[in-house]
Design a protein around this motif. Structure first.
Motif, PDB file in Angstrom:
ATOM      1  N   UNK A 243       0.835  -1.212   0.000  1.00 39.31           N
ATOM      2  CA  UNK A 243       0.000   0.000   0.000  1.00 39.31           C
ATOM      3  C   UNK A 243       0.869   1.262   0.000  1.00 39.31           C
ATOM      4  N   UNK A 244       1.922   1.271   0.810  1.00 38.38           N
ATOM      5  CA  UNK A 244       2.822   2.417   0.861  1.00 38.38           C
ATOM      6  C   UNK A 244       3.526   2.605  -0.485  1.00 38.38           C
ATOM      7  N   UNK A 245       4.009   1.510  -1.059  1.00 42.90           N
ATOM      8  CA  UNK A 245       4.693   1.585  -2.359  1.00 42.90           C
ATOM      9  C   UNK A 245       3.744   2.088  -3.436  1.00 42.90           C
ATOM     10  N   UNK A 246       2.499   1.646  -3.372  1.00 41.49           N
ATOM     11  CA  UNK A 246       1.512   2.079  -4.369  1.00 41.49           C
ATOM     12  C   UNK A 246       1.271   3.584  -4.271  1.00 41.49           C
ATOM     13  N   UNK A 247       1.178   4.097  -3.051  1.00 42.58           N
ATOM     14  CA  UNK A 247       0.965   5.536  -2.865  1.00 42.58           C
ATOM     15  C   UNK A 247       2.163   6.316  -3.401  1.00 42.58           C
ATOM     16  N   UNK A 248       3.384   5.859  -3.105  1.00 40.63           N
ATOM     17  CA  UNK A 248       4.590   6.531  -3.611  1.00 40.63           C
ATOM     18  C   UNK A 248       4.676   6.458  -5.133  1.00 40.63           C
ATOM     19  N   UNK A 249       4.319   5.294  -5.687  1.00 40.39           N
ATOM     20  CA  UNK A 249       4.418   5.084  -7.129  1.00 40.39           C
ATOM     21  C   UNK A 249       3.429   5.968  -7.889  1.00 40.39           C
ATOM     22  N   UNK A 250       2.298   6.269  -7.265  1.00 43.54           N
ATOM     23  CA  UNK A 250       1.298   7.110  -7.931  1.00 43.54           C
ATOM     24  C   UNK A 250       1.811   8.528  -8.172  1.00 43.54           C
TER      25      UNK A 250
ATOM     26  N   UNK B 268       7.685  -0.616 -18.822  1.00 46.03           N
ATOM     27  CA  UNK B 268       8.650  -1.404 -18.060  1.00 46.03           C
ATOM     28  C   UNK B 268       8.218  -1.541 -16.598  1.00 46.03           C
ATOM     29  N   UNK B 269       7.740  -0.462 -15.990  1.00 47.75           N
ATOM     30  CA  UNK B 269       7.290  -0.495 -14.596  1.00 47.75           C
ATOM     31  C   UNK B 269       6.043  -1.356 -14.424  1.00 47.75           C
ATOM     32  N   UNK B 270       5.302  -1.528 -15.479  1.00 47.32           N
ATOM     33  CA  UNK B 270       4.087  -2.337 -15.414  1.00 47.32           C
ATOM     34  C   UNK B 270       4.407  -3.822 -15.549  1.00 47.32           C
ATOM     35  N   UNK B 271       5.287  -4.171 -16.487  1.00 47.43           N
ATOM     36  CA  UNK B 271       5.492  -5.605 -16.776  1.00 47.43           C
ATOM     37  C   UNK B 271       6.610  -6.273 -15.971  1.00 47.43           C
ATOM     38  N   UNK B 272       7.536  -5.501 -15.419  1.00 46.00           N
ATOM     39  CA  UNK B 272       8.636  -6.140 -14.688  1.00 46.00           C
ATOM     40  C   UNK B 272       8.216  -6.850 -13.385  1.00 46.00           C
ATOM     41  N   UNK B 273       7.326  -6.282 -12.559  1.00 53.11           N
ATOM     42  CA  UNK B 273       6.970  -6.994 -11.323  1.00 53.11           C
ATOM     43  C   UNK B 273       6.464  -8.426 -11.534  1.00 53.11           C
TER      44      UNK B 273
ATOM     45  N   UNK C 265      -6.541   2.922 -13.630  1.00 52.02           N
ATOM     46  CA  UNK C 265      -6.710   3.809 -14.777  1.00 52.02           C
ATOM     47  C   UNK C 265      -5.487   4.714 -14.881  1.00 52.02           C
ATOM     48  N   UNK C 266      -5.255   5.204 -16.081  1.00 50.80           N
ATOM     49  CA  UNK C 266      -4.111   6.076 -16.335  1.00 50.80           C
ATOM     50  C   UNK C 266      -4.595   7.447 -16.747  1.00 50.80           C
ATOM     51  N   UNK C 267      -3.725   8.439 -16.546  1.00 44.09           N
ATOM     52  CA  UNK C 267      -4.026   9.796 -17.010  1.00 44.09           C
ATOM     53  C   UNK C 267      -2.750  10.431 -17.529  1.00 44.09           C
ATOM     54  N   UNK C 268      -2.921  11.310 -18.485  1.00 42.69           N
ATOM     55  CA  UNK C 268      -1.785  12.047 -19.041  1.00 42.69           C
ATOM     56  C   UNK C 268      -1.665  13.345 -18.262  1.00 42.69           C
ATOM     57  N   UNK C 269      -0.461  13.616 -17.792  1.00 39.32           N
ATOM     58  CA  UNK C 269      -0.183  14.853 -17.073  1.00 39.32           C
ATOM     59  C   UNK C 269       1.067  15.446 -17.715  1.00 39.32           C
ATOM     60  N   UNK C 270       0.874  16.466 -18.507  1.00 31.48           N
ATOM     61  CA  UNK C 270       1.985  17.026 -19.278  1.00 31.48           C
ATOM     62  C   UNK C 270       2.387  16.032 -20.347  1.00 31.48           C
ATOM     63  N   UNK C 271       3.642  15.634 -20.350  1.00 32.31           N
ATOM     64  CA  UNK C 271       4.102  14.660 -21.338  1.00 32.31           C
ATOM     65  C   UNK C 271       4.238  13.266 -20.727  1.00 32.31           C
ATOM     66  N   UNK C 272       3.851  13.134 -19.465  1.00 31.51           N
ATOM     67  CA  UNK C 272       3.985  11.856 -18.767  1.00 31.51           C
ATOM     68  C   UNK C 272       2.635  11.180 -18.544  1.00 31.51           C
ATOM     69  N   UNK C 273       2.696   9.885 -18.348  1.00 35.55           N
ATOM     70  CA  UNK C 273       1.497   9.097 -18.029  1.00 35.55           C
ATOM     71  C   UNK C 273       1.632   8.609 -16.593  1.00 35.55           C
ATOM     72  N   UNK C 274       0.588   8.847 -15.822  1.00 43.25           N
ATOM     73  CA  UNK C 274       0.555   8.450 -14.418  1.00 43.25           C
ATOM     74  C   UNK C 274      -0.565   7.447 -14.202  1.00 43.25           C
ATOM     75  N   UNK C 275      -0.358   6.579 -13.225  1.00 42.82           N
ATOM     76  CA  UNK C 275      -1.423   5.699 -12.775  1.00 42.82           C
ATOM     77  C   UNK C 275      -2.312   6.546 -11.896  1.00 42.82           C
ATOM     78  N   UNK C 276      -3.564   6.660 -12.266  1.00 39.47           N
ATOM     79  CA  UNK C 276      -4.505   7.511 -11.538  1.00 39.47           C
ATOM     80  C   UNK C 276      -4.970   6.788 -10.282  1.00 39.47           C
TER      81      UNK C 276
END
Length: 158
Positions: free
Chosen positions: A17-24, A31-36, A78-89
């Motif tokens: 849960x802590x890692x998920x909050x930091x990762x958001x 790569x961050x999606x498929x490596x785990x 879900x994902x969102x675009x923020x500037x030129x980056x994509x974040x996990x919403x």
């Protein structure tokens, strides 16, 4: 041993849960999606240890239950675009779903350990986790690639 495993799984839940909050707070990538799940797949080595062997039908059932439990994770990622980056919403319900899945898994483990050994239960719950995480990450990768395509089509350069 069951008490120690339970305490360890509670600790792991909080770490996730802590890692998920930091990762958001950081942009994501394919790569961050498929490596785990790829790293997680090394856990199948545990089945070389004879006490970890499980009946085939139990393994199939565990995998199918994991796939069923992946549905809420897929629906809330879900994902969102923020500037030129994509974040996990961040979904408000995601942490509650994660906590609910953990409690369900914990209850199932206590029930299951009455019928199979501690080691077999561990193996079955590993298979359940694989059944949950692999489809979830495949769905995330698919959504991410779709968003990348959408971003390319809508960019003025593209």
């Amino acid at each position: 041993m069951t008490i120690m495993a339970t305490l360890l799984s509670i600790l792991m839940m909080f770490i996730v849960m802590f890692a998920r909050i930091k990762r958001d707070q950081q942009p994501t990538s394919l790569k961050r999606i498929i490596l785990p799940p790829i790293f997680m797949s090394t856990g199948f080595i545990m089945f070389l240890f004879p006490p970890m062997h499980v009946q085939f039908l139990y393994a199939v059932e565990s995998l199918l239950i994991g796939m069923l439990l992946s549905i809420p994770l897929i629906l809330t990622s879900k994902f969102e675009i923020n500037g030129s980056d994509i974040f996990l919403k961040r979904s408000r319900s995601f942490m509650f779903i994660l906590m609910g899945l953990f409690l369900l898994r914990l209850g199932m483990r206590f029930y299951l350990e009455e019928y199979v050994s501690f080691y077999e239960a561990g193996g079955l719950f590993y298979i359940l986790a694989v059944g949950m995480i692999f489809p979830w990450r495949v769905a995330m990768a698919y959504k991410y690639k779709q968003l990348l395509e959408t971003r390319k089509k809508s960019s003025p350069i593209g």
